[in-house]
Design a protein around this motif. Structure first.
Motif, short mmCIF file in Angstrom:
data_model
loop_
_atom_site.label_atom_id
_atom_site.label_comp_id
_atom_site.label_asym_id
_atom_site.label_seq_id
_atom_site.Cartn_x
_atom_site.Cartn_y
_atom_site.Cartn_z
N UNK A 166 50.27 17.08 32.49
CA UNK A 166 49.47 17.78 33.50
C UNK A 166 49.44 19.30 33.27
N UNK A 167 50.61 19.92 33.16
CA UNK A 167 50.64 21.38 33.10
C UNK A 167 50.29 21.94 31.73
N UNK A 168 50.61 21.19 30.69
CA UNK A 168 50.41 21.75 29.35
C UNK A 168 49.15 21.24 28.65
N UNK A 169 48.58 20.14 29.15
CA UNK A 169 47.37 19.65 28.49
C UNK A 169 46.18 19.68 29.45
N UNK A 170 46.29 18.97 30.55
CA UNK A 170 45.11 18.83 31.42
C UNK A 170 44.74 20.15 32.10
N UNK A 171 45.71 20.79 32.72
CA UNK A 171 45.41 21.99 33.51
C UNK A 171 44.78 23.11 32.66
N UNK A 172 45.37 23.47 31.52
CA UNK A 172 44.76 24.53 30.71
C UNK A 172 43.33 24.19 30.30
N UNK A 173 43.11 22.89 29.96
CA UNK A 173 41.76 22.51 29.53
C UNK A 173 40.78 22.61 30.69
N UNK A 174 41.24 22.25 31.90
CA UNK A 174 40.35 22.37 33.06
C UNK A 174 39.98 23.83 33.28
N UNK A 175 40.96 24.71 33.21
CA UNK A 175 40.69 26.14 33.38
C UNK A 175 39.72 26.64 32.33
N UNK A 176 39.97 26.18 31.10
CA UNK A 176 39.14 26.58 29.98
C UNK A 176 37.70 26.14 30.23
N UNK A 177 37.57 24.89 30.67
CA UNK A 177 36.27 24.31 30.93
C UNK A 177 35.55 25.11 32.02
N UNK A 178 36.29 25.41 33.10
CA UNK A 178 35.74 26.18 34.22
C UNK A 178 35.32 27.57 33.75
N UNK A 179 36.18 28.19 33.00
CA UNK A 179 35.94 29.54 32.46
C UNK A 179 34.64 29.62 31.67
N UNK A 180 34.42 28.55 30.88
CA UNK A 180 33.30 28.60 29.94
C UNK A 180 31.96 28.63 30.66
N UNK A 181 31.97 28.34 31.96
CA UNK A 181 30.72 28.34 32.73
C UNK A 181 30.60 29.55 33.64
N UNK A 182 31.42 30.58 33.40
CA UNK A 182 31.37 31.77 34.27
C UNK A 182 30.94 33.00 33.47
N UNK A 211 33.24 33.32 26.99
CA UNK A 211 32.50 32.93 25.78
C UNK A 211 33.44 32.25 24.79
N UNK A 212 34.63 32.79 24.65
CA UNK A 212 35.63 32.15 23.79
C UNK A 212 35.90 30.72 24.25
N UNK A 213 36.02 30.54 25.57
CA UNK A 213 36.26 29.20 26.12
C UNK A 213 35.12 28.26 25.78
N UNK A 214 33.90 28.74 25.93
CA UNK A 214 32.75 27.89 25.64
C UNK A 214 32.78 27.43 24.18
N UNK A 215 33.08 28.36 23.29
CA UNK A 215 33.15 28.02 21.86
C UNK A 215 34.27 27.01 21.60
N UNK A 216 35.41 27.25 22.27
CA UNK A 216 36.55 26.35 22.09
C UNK A 216 36.22 24.94 22.58
N UNK A 217 35.51 24.89 23.73
CA UNK A 217 35.15 23.57 24.28
C UNK A 217 34.23 22.83 23.30
N UNK A 218 33.29 23.55 22.70
CA UNK A 218 32.39 22.92 21.74
C UNK A 218 33.18 22.34 20.56
N UNK A 219 34.15 23.11 20.07
CA UNK A 219 34.97 22.63 18.96
C UNK A 219 35.77 21.40 19.37
#
Lengths: 309, 367
Positions: free
Chosen positions: A31-47, A277-285
């Motif tokens: 939860x804390x080391x995999x899911x949560x950071x990815x959720x934040x990253x995902x959210x970030x990429x749309x802001x 923007x970094x998050x968006x690129x990371x999500x694409x990868x």
């Protein structure tokens, strides 16, 4: 209900203390080391990339501008697509595929030899000599490759001494040092799944194929490789993901004119100061890597459980 | 096509361990030949040498008159059926069966046709599309045979292929194997530690001990005229009496034992001839022993009944005799007459001299 029964069973089997510990540690990890950071990253990429004062304010709304940027680039540029970033992205993926194939071609014979041919002490010595170099830090290893492949490096010295080339070959500019470095970095991740899979193959199957007249290559094609399929796909997906996501090796070994996609991500996060923007690129990868894994599983007709075996 | 197999002075060594010693043997073409012996006697080693997986340390192996030295298992006219069968689990039954044809580059339609023919031969018609894992033990067995036959070998090598089956199926497969061998007419070389299998199926049997062939012969010779104490004690059951040779005359020996003086034949197959004064063993089969009648003059043995077991078709009766810790066993056909024997009763047994075998002392089979 099934979950309740499973948990109850789990608790009676392992005792309360161990059960709480296992569930706690694994839960925290997932939860804390995999899911949560990815959720934040995902959210970030749309802001939008806003200064801290405006975050959470009326301007902080969702947007797909960063994904658009990866595809079409800046509105000021003359190209209709973001040629630079897309080229780097494609080159990264294609190179990672080749690094994976290269590793497979190198590692399959080694794994087969270790699992079916080598005996006792000799096999252990070989495994040890495979592992020992990885006690050295990844960055140091990359620098070592830089030295070896440099214009005054051992390889160029040898080539020139033998008269094969007159001037030092630009291994680093041509990215050969990078491919070699990446390939080498993940050799173990390819060998061990292959070894595990091949090792459990009954020797008699190989002998039976041979007895029925099969040449060696057909034995591998029809008997050993089909059996080792879960190991092959496990090794390939791991090597692919890690080489596509590598940062240190491209940073150190990459030619001056070539970027790795992770380097662009790094630049947006770090020097560019544009986390969304970094998050968006990371999500694409990330999504590309997942699609690749699913594709490999589909092609090889293996299930996720078999890969994890 | 069947080929004869010749082993000329074959030695196989692993380091200092000798697995096969001075093997000199001819197996005729089209014959069902068995190697019989306890585990570790070297029989599998010989099979692996014939199939080409092992190189003899010394000597030659000839198949159809051709020296096999330097010819790999993939190029020998042999096919091996492994103890665990070694079917390919990721191929269908028909792909398994025609693997040898696939190797030769035969196209799929042709292979499919051949597979159906072979499935017919092994009485599994229409099962070609199944995976190997879906078959029962006996069916898998037959698929392994078909797979080996598809390679059209001149010699089929079988390494205890029946050992994993249950008793009923094993007995059924013996008959099946024998009839397949008669139909295809090729040489079968069969490895087993089960004397029942060797005796029922084989034209000839080689009994092995510690890397040496003790005796070669057909089933009745091996059973009725064992050439050594090892063969006598390994093949079938035998009661054993130890004693000293008093006289040897006209193929009969008189041996003084702890149970009295016994007259027994000395088989012509014996590897060591008996001499007066030698220590010898007299072997008497449980089914050759019976209760003595008043007119039996010789070979009478006084014995005390200690136990008896009822096996349906047979009574097994155990006796205590002087000078022996191992009980003497007698097998009697259950002819319906009720048992009048009592434990502790002292009786007299007899075994005809022609059914008793006297051999020079030598190593015995482990219990």
């Amino acid at each position: 209900m099934a979950l309740y029964n499973y948990l109850k069973n789990f608790f009676t089997r392992n005792g309360v203390f161990l059960s709480v510990f296992l569930l706690g540690v694994v839960g925290f990890w997932i939860f804390f080391l995999i899911i949560l950071p990815q959720i934040f990253m995902f959210d970030f990429s749309f802001r939008f990339n806003l200064p801290p004062a405006e975050q959470g304010g009326p301007n902080d709304v969702y947007t797909i501008s960063h994904y658009k940027f990866l595809l079409f680039g800046s509105a000021l540029s003359e190209d209709s697509y973001n040629v630079i970033d897309l080229t780097v992205f494609l080159r990264t993926i294609v190179t990672a595929v080749f690094v994976t194939l290269f590793d497979f071609i190198i590692c399959y014979p080694i794994a087969y030899y270790l699992a079916q041919v080598a005996k006792g002490g000799w096999a252990r010595l070989m495994v040890l000599s495979l592992i020992v170099p990885f006690w050295v830090n990844e960055i140091l290893r990359a620098f070592a490759f830089r030295i070896i492949f440099g214009s005054n490096g051992v390889i160029n010295d040898a080539l020139m001494a033998m008269g094969i080339v007159d001037d030092p070959y630009p291994f680093i500019r041509e990215n050969i040092a990078l491919y070699a470095g990446l390939g080498y970095a993940f050799v173990l991740l390819m060998i061990f799944p292959l070894y595990n899979a091949v090792e459990s193959l009954d020797k008699n199957q190989i002998e039976a194929a041979r007895d029925l007249g099969s040449p060696w290559w057909r034995i591998h094609w029809r008997v050993v490789m089909p059996f080792a399929k879960p190991g092959i796909s496990s090794g390939c997906t791991m090597v692919f993901m890690l080489s596509a996501g590598a940062l240190a090796a491209p940073q150190i070994l990459g030619g001056p004119s070539s970027l790795w996609f992770t380097q662009i991500i790094y630049q947006w996060f770090n020097t560019g100061g544009n986390w969304p923007r970094g998050s968006a690129y990371a999500i694409v990868l990330l999504i590309t890597s997942i699609v690749f894994v699913l594709l490999v599983m589909k092609i090889f007709k293996v299930k996720l459980g078999e890969i994890a075996r | 096509m069947s080929a004869d197999v010749r082993l000329e002075n074959v030695w196989i060594k692993f380091g200092s361990f000798v697995a096969a010693r001075e093997i000199e043997l001819t197996i005729k073409g089209g014959e069902f030949f068995s190697f019989l012996g306890p585990s570790g006697c070297g029989k599998t080693t010989i099979l692996r040498a014939v199939s080409g997986f092992l190189k003899p340390s010394e000597g030659n192996i000839l198949i159809g008159g051709k020296d096999m030295a330097g010819i790999g298992p993939n190029r020998r006219p042999t096919a091996l059926i492994f103890q665990n069968l070694a079917l390919f689990p990721l191929m269908t039954v028909w792909e398994n069966i025609t693997f040898a044809l696939e190797v030769k580059g035969v196209n799929a339609t042709e292979r499919r046709k051949k597979a159906d023919e072979l499935l017919e031969l092994i009485a599994l018609p229409g099962q070609g599309e199944k995976m190997v894992g879906e078959l029962s033990g006996g069916q898998r067995q037959r698929v392994a045979i078909a797979r080996a036959l598809a390679a059209e070998p001149e010699v089929l090598l079988l390494d205890e292929p029946l050992s994993a089956l249950d008793l009923k199926l094993r007995q059924h497969m013996r008959t099946e194997l024998r009839s397949i061998q008669r139909r295809v007419g090729i040489t079968f070389i069969y490895i087993t530690h089960d004397q029942g299998e060797a005796l029922t199926m084989s034209d000839n049997v080689a009994v092995m001990r510690d890397g040496v062939i003790e005796q070669v012969g057909d089933g009745t010779t091996i059973y009725d005229a064992p050439g050594s104490p090892f063969v006598a004690s390994f093949v079938g059951e035998n009661n054993l009496f130890r004693g000293t040779v008093e006289s040897v005359d006209n193929g009969m020996a008189t041996v003084t034992t702890t149970v009295g003086t016994l007259l027994a034949k000395t088989p012509v197959t014996a590897s060591n001839p008996l001499k007066v004064g030698d220590t010898a063993y007299v072997f008497q089969r449980p089914e050759s022993l019976r209760f003595a009648k008043p007119d039996n003059q010789i070979n009478r043995i006084k014995a005390t009944i200690v136990n008896e077991e009822f096996e349906g078709n047979f009574w097994q009766v155990y006796f205590e005799v002087p000078g022996s810790t191992k009980p003497v066993k007698m097998s009697m056909v259950n002819d319906g007459s009720s048992s009048e024997r009592r434990r502790g009763e002292v009786v007299e047994l007899v075994c005809e001299p022609e059914l008793s075998v006297a051999l020079a002392e030598g190593p015995l089979a482990a219990e």
